[in-house]
Design a protein around this motif. Structure first.
Motif, PDB file in Angstrom:
ATOM      1  N   GLN A 273       2.292  15.434   7.818  1.00 45.02           N
ATOM      2  CA  GLN A 273       3.332  15.932   6.917  1.00 45.02           C
ATOM      3  C   GLN A 273       4.663  15.212   7.152  1.00 45.02           C
ATOM      4  O   GLN A 273       5.381  14.885   6.197  1.00 45.02           O
ATOM      5  N   ILE A 274       4.985  14.959   8.403  1.00 45.80           N
ATOM      6  CA  ILE A 274       6.227  14.257   8.724  1.00 45.80           C
ATOM      7  C   ILE A 274       6.210  12.849   8.148  1.00 45.80           C
ATOM      8  O   ILE A 274       7.193  12.377   7.559  1.00 45.80           O
ATOM      9  N   GLY A 275       5.070  12.171   8.288  1.00 41.91           N
ATOM     10  CA  GLY A 275       4.949  10.836   7.704  1.00 41.91           C
ATOM     11  C   GLY A 275       5.058  10.876   6.200  1.00 41.91           C
ATOM     12  O   GLY A 275       5.743  10.042   5.581  1.00 41.91           O
ATOM     13  N   ALA A 276       4.401  11.850   5.583  1.00 41.42           N
ATOM     14  CA  ALA A 276       4.408  11.948   4.123  1.00 41.42           C
ATOM     15  C   ALA A 276       5.795  12.267   3.589  1.00 41.42           C
ATOM     16  O   ALA A 276       6.192  11.779   2.525  1.00 41.42           O
ATOM     17  N   ALA A 277       6.559  13.083   4.316  1.00 41.09           N
ATOM     18  CA  ALA A 277       7.901  13.460   3.862  1.00 41.09           C
ATOM     19  C   ALA A 277       8.806  12.244   3.735  1.00 41.09           C
ATOM     20  O   ALA A 277       9.701  12.206   2.882  1.00 41.09           O
ATOM     21  N   ALA A 278       8.557  11.225   4.554  1.00 43.52           N
ATOM     22  CA  ALA A 278       9.398  10.025   4.524  1.00 43.52           C
ATOM     23  C   ALA A 278       9.095   9.135   3.321  1.00 43.52           C
ATOM     24  O   ALA A 278       9.896   8.248   3.003  1.00 43.52           O
ATOM     25  N   LEU A 279       7.992   9.363   2.649  1.00 41.10           N
ATOM     26  CA  LEU A 279       7.600   8.486   1.543  1.00 41.10           C
ATOM     27  C   LEU A 279       8.497   8.629   0.323  1.00 41.10           C
ATOM     28  O   LEU A 279       8.467   7.787  -0.575  1.00 41.10           O
ATOM     29  N   VAL A 280       9.310   9.689   0.279  1.00 43.46           N
ATOM     30  CA  VAL A 280      10.233   9.849  -0.836  1.00 43.46           C
ATOM     31  C   VAL A 280      11.243   8.701  -0.880  1.00 43.46           C
ATOM     32  O   VAL A 280      11.857   8.429  -1.922  1.00 43.46           O
ATOM     33  N   SER A 281      11.394   7.991   0.240  1.00 37.68           N
ATOM     34  CA  SER A 281      12.335   6.867   0.299  1.00 37.68           C
ATOM     35  C   SER A 281      11.763   5.578  -0.275  1.00 37.68           C
ATOM     36  O   SER A 281      12.483   4.585  -0.419  1.00 37.68           O
ATOM     37  N   VAL A 282      10.471   5.567  -0.600  1.00 39.33           N
ATOM     38  CA  VAL A 282       9.837   4.356  -1.145  1.00 39.33           C
ATOM     39  C   VAL A 282      10.466   4.033  -2.504  1.00 39.33           C
ATOM     40  O   VAL A 282      10.617   4.913  -3.360  1.00 39.33           O
ATOM     41  N   THR A 283      10.814   2.779  -2.694  1.00 39.68           N
ATOM     42  CA  THR A 283      11.554   2.374  -3.895  1.00 39.68           C
ATOM     43  C   THR A 283      10.640   2.263  -5.115  1.00 39.68           C
ATOM     44  O   THR A 283       9.421   2.103  -4.992  1.00 39.68           O
ATOM     45  N   ASP A 284      11.253   2.290  -6.291  1.00 37.17           N
ATOM     46  CA  ASP A 284      10.511   2.097  -7.532  1.00 37.17           C
ATOM     47  C   ASP A 284       9.890   0.713  -7.590  1.00 37.17           C
ATOM     48  O   ASP A 284       8.866   0.510  -8.256  1.00 37.17           O
ATOM     49  N   GLU A 285      10.495  -0.243  -6.909  1.00 33.67           N
ATOM     50  CA  GLU A 285       9.967  -1.611  -6.890  1.00 33.67           C
ATOM     51  C   GLU A 285       8.553  -1.648  -6.305  1.00 33.67           C
ATOM     52  O   GLU A 285       7.697  -2.410  -6.763  1.00 33.67           O
ATOM     53  N   TYR A 286       8.318  -0.807  -5.302  1.00 30.60           N
ATOM     54  CA  TYR A 286       6.977  -0.721  -4.701  1.00 30.60           C
ATOM     55  C   TYR A 286       5.949  -0.372  -5.767  1.00 30.60           C
ATOM     56  O   TYR A 286       4.904  -1.020  -5.878  1.00 30.60           O
ATOM     57  N   PHE A 287       6.251   0.647  -6.573  1.00 28.87           N
ATOM     58  CA  PHE A 287       5.307   1.074  -7.602  1.00 28.87           C
ATOM     59  C   PHE A 287       5.157   0.018  -8.690  1.00 28.87           C
ATOM     60  O   PHE A 287       4.056  -0.201  -9.204  1.00 28.87           O
ATOM     61  N   THR A 288       6.240  -0.640  -9.044  1.00 24.73           N
ATOM     62  CA  THR A 288       6.167  -1.691 -10.060  1.00 24.73           C
ATOM     63  C   THR A 288       5.205  -2.786  -9.635  1.00 24.73           C
ATOM     64  O   THR A 288       4.357  -3.241 -10.420  1.00 24.73           O
ATOM     65  N   GLU A 289       5.303  -3.201  -8.393  1.00 25.82           N
ATOM     66  CA  GLU A 289       4.432  -4.262  -7.877  1.00 25.82           C
ATOM     67  C   GLU A 289       2.983  -3.796  -7.775  1.00 25.82           C
ATOM     68  O   GLU A 289       2.055  -4.539  -8.124  1.00 25.82           O
ATOM     69  N   VAL A 290       2.789  -2.571  -7.307  1.00 30.87           N
ATOM     70  CA  VAL A 290       1.427  -2.053  -7.157  1.00 30.87           C
ATOM     71  C   VAL A 290       0.746  -1.904  -8.515  1.00 30.87           C
ATOM     72  O   VAL A 290      -0.413  -2.290  -8.690  1.00 30.87           O
ATOM     73  N   VAL A 291       1.457  -1.360  -9.484  1.00 27.63           N
ATOM     74  CA  VAL A 291       0.884  -1.168 -10.818  1.00 27.63           C
ATOM     75  C   VAL A 291       0.544  -2.514 -11.449  1.00 27.63           C
ATOM     76  O   VAL A 291      -0.515  -2.667 -12.075  1.00 27.63           O
ATOM     77  N   GLU A 292       1.402  -3.496 -11.284  1.00 24.29           N
ATOM     78  CA  GLU A 292       1.124  -4.821 -11.831  1.00 24.29           C
ATOM     79  C   GLU A 292      -0.106  -5.435 -11.165  1.00 24.29           C
ATOM     80  O   GLU A 292      -0.924  -6.089 -11.819  1.00 24.29           O
ATOM     81  N   GLU A 293      -0.251  -5.205  -9.864  1.00 26.38           N
ATOM     82  CA  GLU A 293      -1.422  -5.713  -9.149  1.00 26.38           C
ATOM     83  C   GLU A 293      -2.708  -5.076  -9.674  1.00 26.38           C
ATOM     84  O   GLU A 293      -3.702  -5.770  -9.936  1.00 26.38           O
ATOM     85  N   TYR A 294      -2.696  -3.765  -9.853  1.00 28.86           N
ATOM     86  CA  TYR A 294      -3.892  -3.095 -10.364  1.00 28.86           C
ATOM     87  C   TYR A 294      -4.201  -3.504 -11.803  1.00 28.86           C
ATOM     88  O   TYR A 294      -5.372  -3.600 -12.183  1.00 28.86           O
ATOM     89  N   LYS A 295      -3.181  -3.749 -12.578  1.00 31.86           N
ATOM     90  CA  LYS A 295      -3.409  -4.194 -13.956  1.00 31.86           C
ATOM     91  C   LYS A 295      -4.121  -5.543 -13.970  1.00 31.86           C
ATOM     92  O   LYS A 295      -5.051  -5.755 -14.761  1.00 31.86           O
ATOM     93  N   LYS A 296      -3.714  -6.453 -13.094  1.00 33.05           N
ATOM     94  CA  LYS A 296      -4.393  -7.755 -13.005  1.00 33.05           C
ATOM     95  C   LYS A 296      -5.853  -7.570 -12.605  1.00 33.05           C
ATOM     96  O   LYS A 296      -6.742  -8.230 -13.155  1.00 33.05           O
ATOM     97  N   ARG A 297      -6.080  -6.672 -11.671  1.00 34.12           N
ATOM     98  CA  ARG A 297      -7.455  -6.421 -11.221  1.00 34.12           C
ATOM     99  C   ARG A 297      -8.276  -5.788 -12.346  1.00 34.12           C
ATOM    100  O   ARG A 297      -9.442  -6.142 -12.543  1.00 34.12           O
ATOM    101  N   ARG A 298      -7.655  -4.858 -13.060  1.00 33.71           N
ATOM    102  CA  ARG A 298      -8.343  -4.229 -14.198  1.00 33.71           C
ATOM    103  C   ARG A 298      -8.785  -5.282 -15.210  1.00 33.71           C
ATOM    104  O   ARG A 298      -9.917  -5.259 -15.714  1.00 33.71           O
TER     105      ARG A 298
END
Length: 397
Positions: A273-298
């Protein structure tokens, strides 16, 4: 000695039941590309591990049954990004999305009650239903229609006095389908007119492609008291092993009832839970890159499947799964054959036979679910193996 009917009627996981055959293939020297399971290879954000490393307490104590305040607050902040607003007493932390689904069913259903679920569906919905004594009534969707919902009239014919909820994944596992606003509004109307809950599994919320607009059931204020959102950090942050999920609902009375189940299992692991609570600090850029990566794989997987003779699949616009209809009579037989009897340069592929994702007997027998969670090079190799494998397999029939 006898076992309970509850456990003997529960199906094996179609995702995992062929694992011994894959392990046998590996012992025989084959490399197996795992397309059968939704285990991302994207690195988990450092924020999770940094928070765990910084944990400095003399005693690893029980946490609150509802979850630590820091993690609840982090979920509240996360949802605000989607214009979804929950209070502290409207979120409960669970052992992954799986516990969230099971606890929700146990709270809203009695033994012998029914829930409607669009099929094909995440196979554990069936397992959770069995555990809770709840009967799954399938709403059949088809590959030819991109696994979109049938009409309101078709769905309402399935409703009986025992129907308590509509359960669905959006974006969909195993289909990758994203429900349109029209479909969501239709389900809203069905729930209102027939006094049903909507149990919405939204763990793939981030993974939306091609400009499609995602809409949460939590955006529907007029049915806020009958919407239950189940969620998880597993796929969003590539943190499947942390087993952190949540239940969220504006129905405070419902949440008080679910809390009893949370109290019965004491708490979710404190350090995770402590580790998960810190994930709120993850930037939108992380998701942008991950989504683009999955789209290429798709695109790699979808385009390759469309180039294979006799294969049918519609382009999925969410999550990271594709269900493909193959030119074979029995997809499980083909999957086993790939593992035991076929390889290219001592490499082969493992997929999930899709029959186990359906409740209606006989459906999905010629379909497989492919999870595109491998890197681009490995996906290209996997598609070559499947294409050649189909040619050789069918030439022997």
């Amino acid at each position: 000695m006898q076992f309970s009917q509850r456990i003997t009627s529960m199906q094996e996981s179609p995702i995992r039941k062929l694992v011994p055959i894959a392990e046998e293939a590996k012992k025989n020297g084959k490399k197996v590309y795992h397309l059968n399971i939704g285990q991302p290879d994207i690195p988990t954000p450092d924020a999770f591990f940094d928070a765990v490393k910084n944990f400095d307490e003399d005693v690893l104590a029980y946490s609150f049954s509802q979850g630590i305040p820091e993690l609840i607050d982090s979920f509240i902040e996360y949802y605000k990004k989607y214009d979804i607003h929950f209070d502290k007493d409207e979120i409960l932390i669970t052992n992954g999305g799986s516990e969230a689904l099971l606890f929700s069913l146990l709270t809203i259903c009695d033994h012998g009650d029914e829930v409607l679920i669009p099929e094909p569906f995440y196979t554990n919905y069936n397992g959770f239903g069995n555990s809770a004594g709840v009967n799954v009534v399938p709403i059949t969707t088809k590959a030819e229609d991109g696994f979109h919902l049938p009409s309101k009239e078709v769905i309402e014919k399935l409703i009986t006095p025992k129907t308590k909820a509509i359960v669905l994944s959006n974006p969909g596992n195993p289909t990758g389908a994203i429900y349109s606003k029209e479909e969501i509004y239709m389900l809203r109307n069905i729930a209102k007119e027939n006094d049903l809950y909507i149990l919405a599994d939204e763990v793939y919320r981030e993974f939306v492609y091609d400009g499609f607009e995602y809409m949460s059931f939590a955006h529907l204020d007029d049915i806020a008291d009958r919407v239950i959102i189940t969620d998880s950090i597993s796929k969003r942050y590539s943190a499947c092993g942390a087993r952190i999920g949540s239940i969220a609902s504006k129905n405070k009375d419902l949440m008080k009832q679910i809390l009893k189940l949370c109290q019965s299992r004491l708490c979710v692991p404190t350090i995770e839970q402590i580790g998960a609570a810190a994930l709120v600090s993850v930037t939108d850029e992380y998701f942008t890159e991950v989504v683009e990566e999955y789209k290429k794989r798709r695109d790699i997987v979808f385009n390759a499947l469309n180039d294979m003779d006799g294969v049918l699949c519609k382009k999925p616009h969410g999550a990271f799964y594709i269900i493909a209809k193959l030119p074979v009579e029995d997809a499980e037989d083909f999957v086993v054959w790939l593992l035991r009897d076929f390889d290219i340069d001592n490499e082969t592929v493992m997929m999930a036979p899709a029959e186990g994702f359906y409740a209606t007997k006989g459906l999905g027998k010629d379909e497989v679910r492919i999870s595109y969670v491998l890197n681009e090079n490995n996906l290209k190799k996997s598609m070559e193996i499947i294409k050649k494998g189909l040619e050789v397999y069918n030439s022997q029939k």
